[in-house]
Design a protein around this motif. Structure first.
Motif, PDB file in Angstrom:
ATOM      1  N   LEU A 277     -21.744  69.880 -45.073  1.00 51.41           N
ATOM      2  CA  LEU A 277     -21.890  70.939 -46.080  1.00 51.41           C
ATOM      3  C   LEU A 277     -23.236  71.627 -45.940  1.00 51.41           C
ATOM      4  O   LEU A 277     -23.329  72.860 -45.982  1.00 51.41           O
ATOM      5  CB  LEU A 277     -21.736  70.360 -47.483  1.00 51.41           C
ATOM      6  N   ARG A 278     -24.293  70.832 -45.755  1.00 48.70           N
ATOM      7  CA  ARG A 278     -25.623  71.420 -45.571  1.00 48.70           C
ATOM      8  C   ARG A 278     -25.650  72.315 -44.325  1.00 48.70           C
ATOM      9  O   ARG A 278     -26.202  73.411 -44.343  1.00 48.70           O
ATOM     10  CB  ARG A 278     -26.661  70.311 -45.434  1.00 48.70           C
ATOM     11  N   GLY A 279     -25.043  71.825 -43.261  1.00 47.98           N
ATOM     12  CA  GLY A 279     -25.045  72.580 -42.015  1.00 47.98           C
ATOM     13  C   GLY A 279     -24.262  73.873 -42.097  1.00 47.98           C
ATOM     14  O   GLY A 279     -24.575  74.845 -41.393  1.00 47.98           O
ATOM     15  N   SER A 280     -23.254  73.911 -42.945  1.00 43.51           N
ATOM     16  CA  SER A 280     -22.419  75.106 -43.039  1.00 43.51           C
ATOM     17  C   SER A 280     -23.192  76.315 -43.564  1.00 43.51           C
ATOM     18  O   SER A 280     -22.807  77.459 -43.317  1.00 43.51           O
ATOM     19  CB  SER A 280     -21.219  74.830 -43.951  1.00 43.51           C
ATOM     20  N   LEU A 281     -24.296  76.078 -44.269  1.00 42.54           N
ATOM     21  CA  LEU A 281     -25.068  77.169 -44.846  1.00 42.54           C
ATOM     22  C   LEU A 281     -26.228  77.629 -43.967  1.00 42.54           C
ATOM     23  O   LEU A 281     -26.844  78.659 -44.246  1.00 42.54           O
ATOM     24  CB  LEU A 281     -25.628  76.744 -46.214  1.00 42.54           C
ATOM     25  N   LYS A 282     -26.535  76.875 -42.927  1.00 44.30           N
ATOM     26  CA  LYS A 282     -27.742  77.147 -42.147  1.00 44.30           C
ATOM     27  C   LYS A 282     -27.792  78.559 -41.601  1.00 44.30           C
ATOM     28  O   LYS A 282     -28.808  79.244 -41.698  1.00 44.30           O
ATOM     29  CB  LYS A 282     -27.862  76.136 -41.007  1.00 44.30           C
ATOM     30  N   ASN A 283     -26.733  78.996 -40.978  1.00 38.27           N
ATOM     31  CA  ASN A 283     -26.717  80.318 -40.355  1.00 38.27           C
ATOM     32  C   ASN A 283     -25.729  81.247 -41.042  1.00 38.27           C
ATOM     33  O   ASN A 283     -25.123  82.109 -40.406  1.00 38.27           O
ATOM     34  CB  ASN A 283     -26.372  80.189 -38.870  1.00 38.27           C
ATOM     35  N   SER A 284     -25.580  81.065 -42.336  1.00 40.37           N
ATOM     36  CA  SER A 284     -24.610  81.850 -43.089  1.00 40.37           C
ATOM     37  C   SER A 284     -25.307  82.676 -44.161  1.00 40.37           C
ATOM     38  O   SER A 284     -26.272  82.222 -44.773  1.00 40.37           O
ATOM     39  CB  SER A 284     -23.581  80.923 -43.750  1.00 40.37           C
ATOM     40  N   PRO A 285     -24.824  83.882 -44.440  1.00 41.18           N
ATOM     41  CA  PRO A 285     -25.368  84.685 -45.540  1.00 41.18           C
ATOM     42  C   PRO A 285     -24.798  84.284 -46.894  1.00 41.18           C
ATOM     43  O   PRO A 285     -25.118  84.912 -47.915  1.00 41.18           O
ATOM     44  CB  PRO A 285     -24.936  86.107 -45.161  1.00 41.18           C
ATOM     45  N   ALA A 286     -23.961  83.258 -46.923  1.00 40.02           N
ATOM     46  CA  ALA A 286     -23.326  82.841 -48.174  1.00 40.02           C
ATOM     47  C   ALA A 286     -24.371  82.389 -49.187  1.00 40.02           C
ATOM     48  O   ALA A 286     -25.411  81.828 -48.823  1.00 40.02           O
ATOM     49  CB  ALA A 286     -22.336  81.713 -47.904  1.00 40.02           C
TER      50      ALA A 286
ATOM     51  N   ALA B 230     -12.629  66.410 -46.625  1.00 37.75           N
ATOM     52  CA  ALA B 230     -12.879  67.306 -47.740  1.00 37.75           C
ATOM     53  C   ALA B 230     -12.622  68.726 -47.246  1.00 37.75           C
ATOM     54  O   ALA B 230     -12.296  68.949 -46.076  1.00 37.75           O
ATOM     55  CB  ALA B 230     -14.304  67.146 -48.251  1.00 37.75           C
ATOM     56  N   TRP B 231     -12.780  69.687 -48.150  1.00 37.22           N
ATOM     57  CA  TRP B 231     -12.488  71.079 -47.824  1.00 37.22           C
ATOM     58  C   TRP B 231     -13.652  71.962 -48.268  1.00 37.22           C
ATOM     59  O   TRP B 231     -14.106  71.854 -49.411  1.00 37.22           O
ATOM     60  CB  TRP B 231     -11.195  71.514 -48.486  1.00 37.22           C
ATOM     61  N   ILE B 232     -14.128  72.825 -47.368  1.00 37.17           N
ATOM     62  CA  ILE B 232     -15.310  73.647 -47.615  1.00 37.17           C
ATOM     63  C   ILE B 232     -14.943  75.134 -47.630  1.00 37.17           C
ATOM     64  O   ILE B 232     -14.158  75.612 -46.796  1.00 37.17           O
ATOM     65  CB  ILE B 232     -16.384  73.393 -46.546  1.00 37.17           C
ATOM     66  N   ARG B 233     -15.559  75.841 -48.567  1.00 37.79           N
ATOM     67  CA  ARG B 233     -15.433  77.296 -48.635  1.00 37.79           C
ATOM     68  C   ARG B 233     -16.811  77.905 -48.804  1.00 37.79           C
ATOM     69  O   ARG B 233     -17.606  77.444 -49.633  1.00 37.79           O
ATOM     70  CB  ARG B 233     -14.545  77.697 -49.813  1.00 37.79           C
ATOM     71  N   LEU B 234     -17.124  78.917 -48.026  1.00 40.77           N
ATOM     72  CA  LEU B 234     -18.383  79.648 -48.149  1.00 40.77           C
ATOM     73  C   LEU B 234     -18.117  80.992 -48.807  1.00 40.77           C
ATOM     74  O   LEU B 234     -17.187  81.701 -48.430  1.00 40.77           O
ATOM     75  CB  LEU B 234     -19.020  79.865 -46.776  1.00 40.77           C
ATOM     76  N   LEU B 235     -18.964  81.339 -49.777  1.00 41.64           N
ATOM     77  CA  LEU B 235     -18.777  82.590 -50.503  1.00 41.64           C
ATOM     78  C   LEU B 235     -20.034  83.447 -50.374  1.00 41.64           C
ATOM     79  O   LEU B 235     -21.133  83.010 -50.739  1.00 41.64           O
ATOM     80  CB  LEU B 235     -18.479  82.333 -51.981  1.00 41.64           C
ATOM     81  N   ARG B 236     -19.855  84.655 -49.877  1.00 43.40           N
ATOM     82  CA  ARG B 236     -20.955  85.600 -49.727  1.00 43.40           C
ATOM     83  C   ARG B 236     -21.121  86.408 -51.005  1.00 43.40           C
ATOM     84  O   ARG B 236     -20.202  86.540 -51.804  1.00 43.40           O
ATOM     85  CB  ARG B 236     -20.667  86.558 -48.559  1.00 43.40           C
ATOM     86  N   PRO B 237     -22.299  86.999 -51.190  1.00 42.29           N
ATOM     87  CA  PRO B 237     -22.482  87.876 -52.355  1.00 42.29           C
ATOM     88  C   PRO B 237     -21.628  89.124 -52.198  1.00 42.29           C
ATOM     89  O   PRO B 237     -21.369  89.578 -51.075  1.00 42.29           O
ATOM     90  CB  PRO B 237     -23.976  88.200 -52.325  1.00 42.29           C
TER      91      PRO B 237
ATOM     92  N   ARG C 188     -38.534  84.471 -52.834  1.00 43.00           N
ATOM     93  CA  ARG C 188     -38.838  83.057 -53.067  1.00 43.00           C
ATOM     94  C   ARG C 188     -38.067  82.479 -54.248  1.00 43.00           C
ATOM     95  O   ARG C 188     -37.876  81.270 -54.325  1.00 43.00           O
ATOM     96  CB  ARG C 188     -40.334  82.859 -53.322  1.00 43.00           C
ATOM     97  N   GLU C 189     -37.649  83.319 -55.175  1.00 42.56           N
ATOM     98  CA  GLU C 189     -36.965  82.843 -56.375  1.00 42.56           C
ATOM     99  C   GLU C 189     -35.450  82.992 -56.282  1.00 42.56           C
ATOM    100  O   GLU C 189     -34.738  82.670 -57.239  1.00 42.56           O
ATOM    101  CB  GLU C 189     -37.486  83.593 -57.598  1.00 42.56           C
ATOM    102  N   ARG C 190     -34.960  83.454 -55.155  1.00 38.88           N
ATOM    103  CA  ARG C 190     -33.508  83.603 -55.000  1.00 38.88           C
ATOM    104  C   ARG C 190     -32.856  82.242 -54.795  1.00 38.88           C
ATOM    105  O   ARG C 190     -33.456  81.331 -54.243  1.00 38.88           O
ATOM    106  CB  ARG C 190     -33.195  84.559 -53.851  1.00 38.88           C
ATOM    107  N   ILE C 191     -31.622  82.144 -55.244  1.00 40.53           N
ATOM    108  CA  ILE C 191     -30.948  80.841 -55.313  1.00 40.53           C
ATOM    109  C   ILE C 191     -29.668  80.855 -54.488  1.00 40.53           C
ATOM    110  O   ILE C 191     -28.874  81.794 -54.559  1.00 40.53           O
ATOM    111  CB  ILE C 191     -30.604  80.489 -56.773  1.00 40.53           C
ATOM    112  N   ARG C 192     -29.510  79.801 -53.709  1.00 44.94           N
ATOM    113  CA  ARG C 192     -28.234  79.480 -53.064  1.00 44.94           C
ATOM    114  C   ARG C 192     -27.855  78.076 -53.512  1.00 44.94           C
ATOM    115  O   ARG C 192     -28.726  77.221 -53.684  1.00 44.94           O
ATOM    116  CB  ARG C 192     -28.360  79.540 -51.540  1.00 44.94           C
ATOM    117  N   LEU C 193     -26.570  77.837 -53.688  1.00 42.48           N
ATOM    118  CA  LEU C 193     -26.123  76.561 -54.226  1.00 42.48           C
ATOM    119  C   LEU C 193     -25.081  75.898 -53.346  1.00 42.48           C
ATOM    120  O   LEU C 193     -24.272  76.565 -52.689  1.00 42.48           O
ATOM    121  CB  LEU C 193     -25.503  76.737 -55.622  1.00 42.48           C
TER     122      LEU C 193
END
Length: 238
Positions: A170-179, A219-226, A132-137
């Motif tokens: 941008l919001r949609g790019s994170l929906k099904n991503s582990p980034a 614009a240009w989007i990049r997703l970064l995984r842990p 619950r306290e983990r953060i994605r930005l």
């Protein structure tokens, strides 16, 4: 709130003409006139961050801890990227933060080092905290002229940055991503900064169309995984 205070206004001279006063001795000027106190426009690199899912109902009781984690991660990432956090101005946005980086700080640092440093800082936080306290930005990068006054900052460059940050694409790019981090760079920032350096990994960005309120732009989007954490085998299991 901004991390640097604006001095009290001085009275105009007898003719009512504006007076220019140095601010912090750093070359910025305060313009004092009969209509109040304003700061002349300054060029900044603009960084806006937003916590994914901050307003979810099951996180209401831990929002303060999540905000604390975001600020700790941002501060650590900026320092790691050779952008001293204390040299920037910060404006809290509740579920995020606006950071204004002075013009004398190379924009290359934000393109080359900040994204990976921020992923590392977020990953350290997330490994040490419950789900619950983990953060994605979400993170938006732009640059332009910014107007300061005693209430905060304003300007079309600020508006543009937040249009990018709030974009559905941008919001949609994170929906099904582990980034853990989604970076969106303005067309200007990508063309003039990101694509000119190998360390910025320009090939990992994808071009998108942004339609948000009055803004229609690319614009240009990049997703970064842990980063992958490799466990060292225990001696007893060998």
């Amino acid at each position: 709130m901004m991390n640097s205070s604006v001095p009290e206004p001085r009275s105009p001279d007898a003719q009512g003409s504006p007076e220019l006063v140095h601010r912090r001795g750093n070359g910025d000027f305060l313009q004092v006139g009969t209509d109040g106190l304003t700061l002349t426009t300054a060029h900044c690199t603009i960084v806006a961050a937003d916590i994914v899912g901050f307003g979810q109902h099951d996180r209401n009781d831990i929002q303060v801890r999540i905000r604390h984690g975001m600020y700790e991660a941002m501060r650590a990432a900026f320092d790691t990227a050779y952008i001293p956090w204390q040299s920037c101005q910060h404006e809290d946005r509740g579920d995020g933060v606006l950071v204004l980086v002075p013009a004398n700080v190379r924009k290359r640092l934000l393109a080359d080092h900040l994204p990976t440093a921020l992923v590392e800082a977020l990953s350290l936080h997330n490994r040490a905290h419950p789900a619950r306290e983990r953060i994605r930005l979400r993170l938006a990068l732009h640059a332009g002229e910014v107007n300061y006054d005693q209430h905060g900052v304003a300007g079309s460059a600020i508006n543009h940055t937040f249009r990018l940050l709030d974009a559905d694409v941008l919001r949609g790019s994170l929906k099904n991503s582990p980034a853990v981090l989604a970076v969106i760079g303005s067309a200007w920032f990508f063309d003039d900064v990101i694509r000119h350096g190998e360390a910025s990994q320009a090939k990992t960005y994808r071009r998108v169309e942004v339609l948000n309120k009055e803004t229609i732009t690319e614009a240009w989007i990049r997703l970064l995984r842990p980063p992958v954490v490799r466990r060292v085998p225990d001696a007893q299991s060998m």
